[in-house]
Design an enzyme around this catalytic site. Structure first.
Site, mmCIF file in Angstrom:
data_model
loop_
_atom_site.group_PDB
_atom_site.id
_atom_site.type_symbol
_atom_site.label_atom_id
_atom_site.label_comp_id
_atom_site.label_asym_id
_atom_site.label_seq_id
_atom_site.Cartn_x
_atom_site.Cartn_y
_atom_site.Cartn_z
ATOM 1 N N GLU A 309 38.031 36.293 42.465
ATOM 2 C CA GLU A 309 39.133 37.256 42.419
ATOM 3 C C GLU A 309 39.365 37.927 43.768
ATOM 4 O OE1 GLU A 309 41.150 37.337 39.915
ATOM 5 O OE2 GLU A 309 39.866 35.899 38.873
ATOM 6 N N HIS A 312 41.677 36.334 46.256
ATOM 7 C CA HIS A 312 43.117 36.507 46.017
ATOM 8 C C HIS A 312 43.665 37.762 46.696
ATOM 9 C CE1 HIS A 312 43.657 33.233 43.255
ATOM 10 N NE2 HIS A 312 42.913 33.732 42.299
ATOM 11 N N ASP A 323 45.638 29.359 43.188
ATOM 12 C CA ASP A 323 44.840 28.621 42.208
ATOM 13 C C ASP A 323 45.398 27.212 42.066
ATOM 14 O OD1 ASP A 323 42.916 30.604 41.424
ATOM 15 O OD2 ASP A 323 44.516 31.641 40.368
#
EC number: 3.4.24.39
Length: 357
Positions: A309, A312, A323
Site C-alpha cells: 500500500e 501507491h 496494480d
C-alpha cells in the site's frame, strides 16, 4: 485492469533504462470487444461483449464492473493524462471469492455505467478523449483460480465536457480530516497493537529490500524487476528507503492509516486500499484474517500488505505505483516497465530477500 498515467510517468522517469515493449503478457487477443459511449456530459457506458465461442468467467476487481471507484478509463486532454483520484486495492490472488466473478456466455454482453468526473477533475471543461486498454483475469471452469487473461482495447471516445456541470459531480472519495498518523478511532485495542507490529514488519521488509536493491544479488533483482540497470536499482532502493522512514513511526508520517473501512469500499476478497490523492491507507476485514507474520515463502502477511500500500502513496515516493499484477506468477509475467510501476513486485521482492525465498 487498466494501464494508466502513473505507469507512463515511471517509464518516462527512467527513459532508455526501461526501453522494452510495454506489454509481453501471454494472453488471448481475440474474443473480447469493449465499446465506450457517452451518456451525457461526463457519464460513460462501457459495453463488454464476449465474441468468442466459449463462456468466460472474469474477475470484476479493477474493471468496469467493480463497484468501488477504481480506475476504469484513461482520460486525456490536449495530449496530457488527467490524474486519477480514486482508490488502489490489494487482493490475494490465492483466495478469491466466487461473488467477485462475472460470467459472460458466447455472444453475450454486459454493461456498466459510471461518471468519470467522480474520480477525475474535469471542471476546466472542454474536449477530452476517453479510452480503456488492459485485460480481464479469466477463471478456469467453475472455480476461482485465475488461469488466463483476455486483452482488450476500447474505442477512443471524444467528449465535450461542460466544466460547470462536471464540478457539481460528487467525488467518489470523500475527503477526511487528517488528525493523526494512525486513526485513533479505528485503530484501538487489538487492531492498534497488530498495526504497530505491521509497521515494524514493514520497516524490516523495506530496509532489507533497500539494501538488496542497492548492492544485493543481481539475479534476485533481475527476477523481480527484469533489469539490473544502476538507475533502476537506485530508484527502487530510494522507494524502499522512503517506505522505511514512513513505517518507522506510529505518530509521524505522510500517510493516515485507518484500521477499518471508513469509506465502505471493501468487498469480499479485498484486503486493503490506498487513496493516493489523500495519502490514506485503509484495511478491509480480510486484512485481519491474514497471518501477522509469515517467515517462509511469498505469501502476504500484515507487513507485506503495508509495503504494498505504501508504494501507491505519492506522498511517500512519487510517482506512486499501480496494480498491473498480483502474486508471484502474475508479477513474473510483467516486463521491466510494468515491474517497476507495480506495487506487488516491491512487496514480493521485499519478502523474498527477507525470508530467503
Amino acid at each position: 485492469m487498466l494501464f494508466s498515467s502513473r505507469f507512463l510517468a515511471l517509464a518516462a522517469l527512467l527513459g532508455q533504462a526501461l526501453a522494452l515493449p510495454i506489454d509481453d503478457f501471454s494472453q488471448s487477443d481475440a474474443g473480447l470487444k469493449v465499446k465506450l459511449t457517452s451518456m451525457g456530459n461526463t457519464r460513460v457506458k462501457a459495453v463488454v461483449t464476449n465474441e468468442g465461442e466459449q463462456e468466460i468467467s472474469f474477475l470484476k476487481f479493477n474493471t468496469f464492473f467493480d463497484s468501488a471507484p477504481t480506475q476504469k478509463v484513461q482520460i486525456m486532454k490536449a495530449g496530457s493524462l488527467i490524474p486519477f483520484s480514486g482508490v488502489d486495492f490489494y487482493f490475494n490472488m490465492a483466495n478469491l471469492p466466487a461473488e467477485a466473478f462475472k460470467t459472460l456466455a458466447p455472444g453475450a454482453s454486459a454493461e456498466a455505467e459510471f461518471d468519470i468526473a467522480a474520480t477525475a477533475d474535469l471542471s476546466p471543461g472542454g474536449s477530452y478523449t476517453v479510452s480503456s486498454a488492459g485485460f480481464l483475469r479469466i477463471a478456469g471452469g467453475n472455480g476461482t483460480a485465475i488461469t488466463g487473461r483476455m486483452r482488450y482495447r476500447s474505442n477512443q471516445m471524444k467528449l465535450n465536457v461542460d466544466g460547470d456541470m462536471a464540478a457539481k459531480v460528487q467525488s467518489a472519495v470523500p475527503t477526511i480530516e487528517k488528525r493523526t498518523r494512525i486513526d485513533g478511532n479505528s485503530c484501538r485495542g487489538n487492531y492498534g497493537q497488530l498495526l504497530s507490529r505491521a509497521l515494524q514488519g514493514c520497516s524490516s521488509y523495506a530496509g532489507r529490500a533497500a539494501q538488496a536493491a542497492s548492492n544485493g544479488d543481481a539475479q534476485k533483482f533481475q527476477e523481480y524487476f527484469k533489469t539490473n540497470s544502476p538507475q533502476v536499482r537506485q530508484s527502487v532502493a530510494a522507494r524502499f528507503q522512503a517506505i522505511v522512514q514512513e513505517c518507522s513511526s506510529a505518530s509521524n508520517g505522510k500517510t493516515t492509516y485507518l484500521c477499518e473501512d471508513r469509506f465502505r469500499f471493501c468487498q469480499p476478497g479485498l484486503i486493503a486500499y490506498t487513496i493516493p490523492t489523500q495519502s490514506v491507507v485503509a484495511n478491509c476485514p480480510s486484512y485481519w484474517k491474514l497471518p501477522p507474520v509469515v517467515n517462509r515463502g511469498l505469501e502476504p502477511d500484515h507487513g507485506y500488505v503495508v509495503v504494498h500500500e505504501f508504494t501507491h502513496a505519492t506522498s511517500i515516493f512519487s510517482p506512486g505505483t499501480e496494480d498491473h499484477g498480483y502474486g508471484y506468477e502474475e508479477c513474473r509475467r510483467l516486463n521491466a516497465q510494468q515491474s517497476l510501476s507495480n506495487a506487488d513486485n516491491y512487496s514480493l521482492f521485499a519478502a523474498a530477500v527477507s525470508r530467503g525465498a
